[in-house]
Design a protein around this motif. Structure first.
Motif, PDB file in Angstrom:
ATOM      1  N   ASP A  91       4.884  34.579  84.480  1.00 20.36           N
ATOM      2  CA  ASP A  91       4.005  34.910  83.359  1.00 20.36           C
ATOM      3  C   ASP A  91       4.821  35.237  82.113  1.00 20.36           C
ATOM      4  O   ASP A  91       4.457  34.826  80.988  1.00 20.36           O
ATOM      5  N   TRP A  92       5.910  36.000  82.282  1.00 24.61           N
ATOM      6  CA  TRP A  92       6.755  36.351  81.130  1.00 24.61           C
ATOM      7  C   TRP A  92       7.382  35.095  80.530  1.00 24.61           C
ATOM      8  O   TRP A  92       7.457  34.935  79.302  1.00 24.61           O
ATOM      9  N   ILE A  93       7.834  34.195  81.392  1.00 26.28           N
ATOM     10  CA  ILE A  93       8.427  32.932  80.939  1.00 26.28           C
ATOM     11  C   ILE A  93       7.429  32.155  80.080  1.00 26.28           C
ATOM     12  O   ILE A  93       7.757  31.659  78.991  1.00 26.28           O
TER      13      ILE A  93
ATOM     14  N   PRO B 136      24.622  43.033  75.687  1.00 27.29           N
ATOM     15  CA  PRO B 136      25.080  41.796  75.053  1.00 27.29           C
ATOM     16  C   PRO B 136      24.304  41.527  73.773  1.00 27.29           C
ATOM     17  O   PRO B 136      23.282  42.165  73.516  1.00 27.29           O
ATOM     18  N   PRO B 137      24.747  40.568  72.954  1.00 30.06           N
ATOM     19  CA  PRO B 137      23.972  40.209  71.761  1.00 30.06           C
ATOM     20  C   PRO B 137      22.684  39.486  72.155  1.00 30.06           C
ATOM     21  O   PRO B 137      22.535  39.009  73.275  1.00 30.06           O
ATOM     22  N   GLY B 138      21.764  39.411  71.211  1.00 30.94           N
ATOM     23  CA  GLY B 138      20.494  38.741  71.463  1.00 30.94           C
ATOM     24  C   GLY B 138      19.431  39.718  71.903  1.00 30.94           C
ATOM     25  O   GLY B 138      19.606  40.939  71.862  1.00 30.94           O
ATOM     26  N   GLY B 139      18.304  39.177  72.345  1.00 29.04           N
ATOM     27  CA  GLY B 139      17.226  40.012  72.808  1.00 29.04           C
ATOM     28  C   GLY B 139      17.550  40.688  74.122  1.00 29.04           C
ATOM     29  O   GLY B 139      18.312  40.158  74.933  1.00 29.04           O
ATOM     30  N   ILE B 140      16.978  41.869  74.344  1.00 26.02           N
ATOM     31  CA  ILE B 140      17.230  42.642  75.566  1.00 26.02           C
ATOM     32  C   ILE B 140      15.889  43.027  76.176  1.00 26.02           C
ATOM     33  O   ILE B 140      14.978  43.477  75.473  1.00 26.02           O
ATOM     34  N   ARG B 141      15.789  42.872  77.485  1.00 31.64           N
ATOM     35  CA  ARG B 141      14.625  43.343  78.222  1.00 31.64           C
ATOM     36  C   ARG B 141      15.138  44.132  79.414  1.00 31.64           C
ATOM     37  O   ARG B 141      16.012  43.653  80.146  1.00 31.64           O
ATOM     38  N   ILE B 142      14.617  45.329  79.640  1.00 36.48           N
ATOM     39  CA  ILE B 142      15.097  46.182  80.723  1.00 36.48           C
ATOM     40  C   ILE B 142      13.939  46.514  81.656  1.00 36.48           C
ATOM     41  O   ILE B 142      12.867  46.924  81.216  1.00 36.48           O
ATOM     42  N   GLY B 143      14.178  46.297  82.956  1.00 34.00           N
ATOM     43  CA  GLY B 143      13.168  46.605  83.959  1.00 34.00           C
ATOM     44  C   GLY B 143      12.727  45.374  84.722  1.00 34.00           C
ATOM     45  O   GLY B 143      13.075  44.237  84.374  1.00 34.00           O
ATOM     46  N   GLY B 144      11.952  45.605  85.776  1.00 34.01           N
ATOM     47  CA  GLY B 144      11.503  44.518  86.624  1.00 34.01           C
ATOM     48  C   GLY B 144      10.351  43.733  86.011  1.00 34.01           C
ATOM     49  O   GLY B 144       9.743  44.134  85.019  1.00 34.01           O
ATOM     50  N   PHE B 145      10.020  42.604  86.652  1.00 35.90           N
ATOM     51  CA  PHE B 145       8.943  41.734  86.190  1.00 35.90           C
ATOM     52  C   PHE B 145       7.699  41.835  87.078  1.00 35.90           C
ATOM     53  O   PHE B 145       6.668  41.276  86.748  1.00 35.90           O
ATOM     54  N   GLY B 146       7.820  42.495  88.233  1.00 39.95           N
ATOM     55  CA  GLY B 146       6.690  42.545  89.145  1.00 39.95           C
ATOM     56  C   GLY B 146       6.626  41.362  90.079  1.00 39.95           C
ATOM     57  O   GLY B 146       5.521  40.934  90.451  1.00 39.95           O
ATOM     58  N   GLY B 147       7.776  40.825  90.459  1.00 43.53           N
ATOM     59  CA  GLY B 147       7.803  39.712  91.401  1.00 43.53           C
ATOM     60  C   GLY B 147       7.806  38.359  90.717  1.00 43.53           C
ATOM     61  O   GLY B 147       7.780  38.255  89.481  1.00 43.53           O
ATOM     62  N   PRO B 148       7.841  37.272  91.508  1.00 43.55           N
ATOM     63  CA  PRO B 148       7.915  35.920  90.941  1.00 43.55           C
ATOM     64  C   PRO B 148       6.779  35.592  89.982  1.00 43.55           C
ATOM     65  O   PRO B 148       6.999  34.973  88.937  1.00 43.55           O
ATOM     66  N   ALA B 149       5.542  36.008  90.314  1.00 39.10           N
ATOM     67  CA  ALA B 149       4.407  35.696  89.447  1.00 39.10           C
ATOM     68  C   ALA B 149       4.546  36.392  88.097  1.00 39.10           C
ATOM     69  O   ALA B 149       4.260  35.800  87.039  1.00 39.10           O
ATOM     70  N   GLY B 150       4.999  37.651  88.098  1.00 44.05           N
ATOM     71  CA  GLY B 150       5.206  38.369  86.847  1.00 44.05           C
ATOM     72  C   GLY B 150       6.293  37.738  85.999  1.00 44.05           C
ATOM     73  O   GLY B 150       6.167  37.649  84.764  1.00 44.05           O
ATOM     74  N   LEU B 151       7.354  37.287  86.641  1.00 43.93           N
ATOM     75  CA  LEU B 151       8.427  36.598  85.922  1.00 43.93           C
ATOM     76  C   LEU B 151       7.921  35.284  85.337  1.00 43.93           C
ATOM     77  O   LEU B 151       8.211  34.947  84.181  1.00 43.93           O
TER      78      LEU B 151
ATOM     79  N   ALA C 130       9.887  31.774  90.624  1.00 44.91           N
ATOM     80  CA  ALA C 130       9.297  31.768  89.286  1.00 44.91           C
ATOM     81  C   ALA C 130       9.560  30.451  88.566  1.00 44.91           C
ATOM     82  O   ALA C 130       8.686  29.944  87.835  1.00 44.91           O
ATOM     83  N   ALA C 131      10.743  29.895  88.744  1.00 44.71           N
ATOM     84  CA  ALA C 131      11.045  28.605  88.126  1.00 44.71           C
ATOM     85  C   ALA C 131      10.133  27.517  88.671  1.00 44.71           C
ATOM     86  O   ALA C 131       9.657  26.651  87.933  1.00 44.71           O
ATOM     87  N   ALA C 132       9.872  27.560  89.981  1.00 44.29           N
ATOM     88  CA  ALA C 132       8.969  26.582  90.572  1.00 44.29           C
ATOM     89  C   ALA C 132       7.550  26.741  90.036  1.00 44.29           C
ATOM     90  O   ALA C 132       6.847  25.756  89.784  1.00 44.29           O
ATOM     91  N   LEU C 133       7.107  27.986  89.832  1.00 45.93           N
ATOM     92  CA  LEU C 133       5.759  28.239  89.327  1.00 45.93           C
ATOM     93  C   LEU C 133       5.605  27.813  87.867  1.00 45.93           C
ATOM     94  O   LEU C 133       4.555  27.298  87.468  1.00 45.93           O
ATOM     95  N   SER C 134       6.641  28.046  87.078  1.00 48.95           N
ATOM     96  CA  SER C 134       6.548  27.821  85.637  1.00 48.95           C
ATOM     97  C   SER C 134       7.039  26.447  85.207  1.00 48.95           C
ATOM     98  O   SER C 134       6.722  25.997  84.097  1.00 48.95           O
ATOM     99  N   GLY C 135       7.846  25.795  86.051  1.00 48.48           N
ATOM    100  CA  GLY C 135       8.373  24.480  85.709  1.00 48.48           C
ATOM    101  C   GLY C 135       9.566  24.496  84.787  1.00 48.48           C
ATOM    102  O   GLY C 135       9.962  23.434  84.283  1.00 48.48           O
TER     103      GLY C 135
END
Length: 282
Positions: A77-79, A60-75, A105-110
């Motif tokens: 952190d990326w957020i 799709p258009p826009g930024g692209i990221r491929i691969g896992g985040f390493g679980g909720p905490a990794g996601l 991850a949403a709960a962790l990051s708000g």
């Protein structure tokens, strides 16, 4: 100090700052269409995250990221590291682990979390549908329904049917399957969507007498269900897995755009808006 000059009369309006950064967990038609709509509007910065399971995905258009985040905490952190303001789970309805990781991850990051899940299919008059809760359940029920199966549950789940030596299978996928597979297997490498005439011809040419599918929903892959109904072929349907509780859910791109506060012109304006997810929904 002199005032900063504004745009010249009749000149172009200044570029509007993005409303935020959307991280779109994608891999579905709906995710791609939502990314396209947001890119046209230039209302949000959009990054689509793909699991990387398809060798040459349609990007799709826009930024692209491929691969896992390493679980909720990794996601989470990326957020935080990338200034994400809105998280949208538009993964496949059977991407159960990713949906629960997104909620955690949403709960962790708000950040705000919205789930875009296409509605499931419902049987119509003339359908002969049989339901099960898992691929293992489908493998157990399949021999009683037919001996030549069109298996459309995805190439990564073929191991569940690997012990069925008496059933002939037809599998269609973008990439070749890997790992354990049924001994009597024919693979068609093709990328959809496939029309009704194609599905009719495929069922007839391969003498299919049972269709196995997941309740993925959506119009893109529904023609095979119509073809099976017309041919009087039973359909073995794997129900959807549970979804995280308390996550706001919409069923269309238009509804997702409305939740983001952006125009939804051209996208199913008659569809229902957000509805709370129910733990018993499938």
């Amino acid at each position: 100090m002199p005032a900063e000059a504004g745009p010249a009369p009749g000149g172009p309006a200044p570029a509007r700052a993005p409303l935020g950064h959307v991280l779109l967990l994608g891999g579905t038609t709906e995710a791609r269409r939502l990314a396209e709509a947001l890119a046209r509007q230039a209302s949000y910065r959009v990054t689509t995250s793909l699991a990387g399971r398809v060798a040459a995905p349609v990007l799709p258009p826009g930024g692209i990221r491929i691969g896992g985040f390493g679980g909720p905490a990794g996601l989470a952190d990326w957020i935080a590291a990338h200034g994400v303001t809105h998280l949208i789970d538009a993964t496949h309805p059977f991407a159960e682990r990713m949906s629960f990781n997104a909620a955690a991850a949403a709960a962790l990051s708000g950040v705000q979390l919205l789930a875009l899940r296409r509605p499931g299919w419902t049987p119509e008059p003339g359908d002969d549908w049989h339901f099960t809760d898992s691929l293992a359940g489908a493998a157990a029920a399949l021999p009683s329904l037919g001996g030549r199966a069109f298996l459309t549950t995805g190439r990564t789940g073929l191991h569940a049917f690997a012990e069925l030596a008496d059933t002939w299978f037809l599998v269609r996928s973008v990439d070749p399957p890997a790992g354990a597979v049924p001994p009597r297997l024919e693979v068609l490498l093709a990328r959809g969507p496939f029309g009704l005439d194609e599905e009719r011809e495929l069922l007839a040419r391969h003498r299919i007498d049972v269709l196995v599918t997941k309740d993925s929903g959506g119009a893109a892959t529904a023609p095979k269900l119509t073809a099976a109904r017309e041919a009087g072929i039973p359909v073995l349907v794997v129900r959807r897995p549970p979804v995280p509780e308390g996550v706001t859910e919409v069923g269309s791109v238009g509804a997702a755009l409305r939740r983001l506060g952006t125009p939804d012109a051209g996208y199913d304006p008659g569809d229902a808006d957000a509805r709370p997810a129910h733990p018993g929904d499938r």
